[in-house]
Design a protein around this motif. Sequence first.
Motif, PDB file in Angstrom:
ATOM      1  N   UNK A  15       0.845  -1.188   0.000  1.00 31.57           N
ATOM      2  CA  UNK A  15       0.000   0.000   0.000  1.00 31.57           C
ATOM      3  C   UNK A  15       0.882   1.241   0.000  1.00 31.57           C
ATOM      4  N   UNK A  16       0.557   2.194  -0.846  1.00 34.26           N
ATOM      5  CA  UNK A  16       1.291   3.457  -0.925  1.00 34.26           C
ATOM      6  C   UNK A  16       0.280   4.591  -0.943  1.00 34.26           C
ATOM      7  N   UNK A  17       0.705   5.728  -0.428  1.00 35.43           N
ATOM      8  CA  UNK A  17      -0.121   6.930  -0.471  1.00 35.43           C
ATOM      9  C   UNK A  17       0.106   7.639  -1.792  1.00 35.43           C
ATOM     10  N   UNK A  18      -0.985   7.986  -2.458  1.00 37.52           N
ATOM     11  CA  UNK A  18      -0.936   8.762  -3.691  1.00 37.52           C
ATOM     12  C   UNK A  18      -1.825   9.987  -3.522  1.00 37.52           C
ATOM     13  N   UNK A  19      -1.503  11.036  -4.250  1.00 37.93           N
ATOM     14  CA  UNK A  19      -2.350  12.221  -4.281  1.00 37.93           C
ATOM     15  C   UNK A  19      -3.224  12.139  -5.527  1.00 37.93           C
ATOM     16  N   UNK A  20      -4.516  12.390  -5.353  1.00 41.31           N
ATOM     17  CA  UNK A  20      -5.414  12.454  -6.493  1.00 41.31           C
ATOM     18  C   UNK A  20      -6.030  13.844  -6.555  1.00 41.31           C
ATOM     19  N   UNK A  21      -6.295  14.270  -7.761  1.00 43.45           N
ATOM     20  CA  UNK A  21      -6.897  15.572  -8.008  1.00 43.45           C
ATOM     21  C   UNK A  21      -8.390  15.364  -8.206  1.00 43.45           C
ATOM     22  N   UNK A  22      -9.204  16.207  -7.536  1.00 40.90           N
ATOM     23  CA  UNK A  22     -10.661  16.061  -7.619  1.00 40.90           C
ATOM     24  C   UNK A  22     -11.291  17.265  -8.315  1.00 40.90           C
ATOM     25  N   UNK A  23     -12.545  17.109  -8.648  1.00 37.07           N
ATOM     26  CA  UNK A  23     -13.315  18.253  -9.132  1.00 37.07           C
ATOM     27  C   UNK A  23     -13.330  19.318  -8.048  1.00 37.07           C
ATOM     28  N   UNK A  24     -13.528  20.545  -8.439  1.00 37.88           N
ATOM     29  CA  UNK A  24     -13.571  21.641  -7.482  1.00 37.88           C
ATOM     30  C   UNK A  24     -14.665  21.401  -6.440  1.00 37.88           C
ATOM     31  N   UNK A  25     -14.315  21.550  -5.173  1.00 46.27           N
ATOM     32  CA  UNK A  25     -15.217  21.418  -4.035  1.00 46.27           C
ATOM     33  C   UNK A  25     -15.811  20.003  -3.887  1.00 46.27           C
ATOM     34  N   UNK A  26     -15.099  18.994  -4.381  1.00 46.54           N
ATOM     35  CA  UNK A  26     -15.549  17.600  -4.274  1.00 46.54           C
ATOM     36  C   UNK A  26     -14.652  16.779  -3.350  1.00 46.54           C
ATOM     37  N   UNK A  27     -13.739  17.419  -2.645  1.00 48.73           N
ATOM     38  CA  UNK A  27     -12.761  16.678  -1.843  1.00 48.73           C
ATOM     39  C   UNK A  27     -13.426  15.774  -0.812  1.00 48.73           C
ATOM     40  N   UNK A  28     -14.313  16.334   0.004  1.00 56.36           N
ATOM     41  CA  UNK A  28     -14.946  15.547   1.069  1.00 56.36           C
ATOM     42  C   UNK A  28     -15.876  14.478   0.507  1.00 56.36           C
TER      43      UNK A  28
END
Length: 177
Positions: A15-28
Motif C-alpha cells: 500500500x502506498x499513499x498517492x495524491x489524487x486531483x478532484x473536481x472543485x469542491x468535491x474533496x470531502x
Amino acid sequence: MRLQKYNRFYMDNALKWYAVYTRSRFEKKAARWLTEQGIEAYVPLQRVMRQWSDRRKLVLEPAIPSYVFVHVNHRLYYKVLETPGVVRYVFFDGKPAVVRDEEIDTLKRVMDSDLEVECLPDDLQPGTQVRIVQGPLTGIEGEFVEYMGKQKVALRIEAIRQVMMVTLAPQMVEPIK
C-alpha cells in the motif's frame, strides 16, 4: 523495458499513499465515496470562519484544495479513478506522486493541532532549517521563513510540491546544525 515496468507495478502489493486531483469542491464527497468502497482516503481539513449575510459559522474546509490522498496498491489503483469526483492522479516527472508515510503523518499531526495553518505551492526560497521543540508538532523539521510579514515554519510535502505554513513562536523552534 516497458513490459518490465508494467509487471513491476502489478507485482507490487504494498500500500502506498498517492495524491489524487478532484473536481472543485468535491474533496470531502470523493473521500467519503472512496471510503465506502473500502479505500483509505484522507483529506486534510482546517477550521475556517465563514461569513454569510445572516450569520457567521465555523466550517471545515480542505487545507489543500482539490487534493485527496489515497492509500492503495496496484489492485485498487484504477478503482480510485472510477470514483465520482476524482479527476486523475497527481503526476510529477511522468510518474504518479507517491507521498511518503512520514509526510502523511506530518500532515495529520499538523491538521490535528490547533495552530494556524496555510498551504501554498512550494516556490519558497531556502532558509534556515529548524526542528520544532515545543507543542503538538515537537520533532517535526521544516524551514523557518518570513511570509507576508509573519515568521512561520514551512513544512514541505515533496511528493505534491506543496508547503504547509505554520505560525509558531520563535522559542518553539531551534536551528538544525
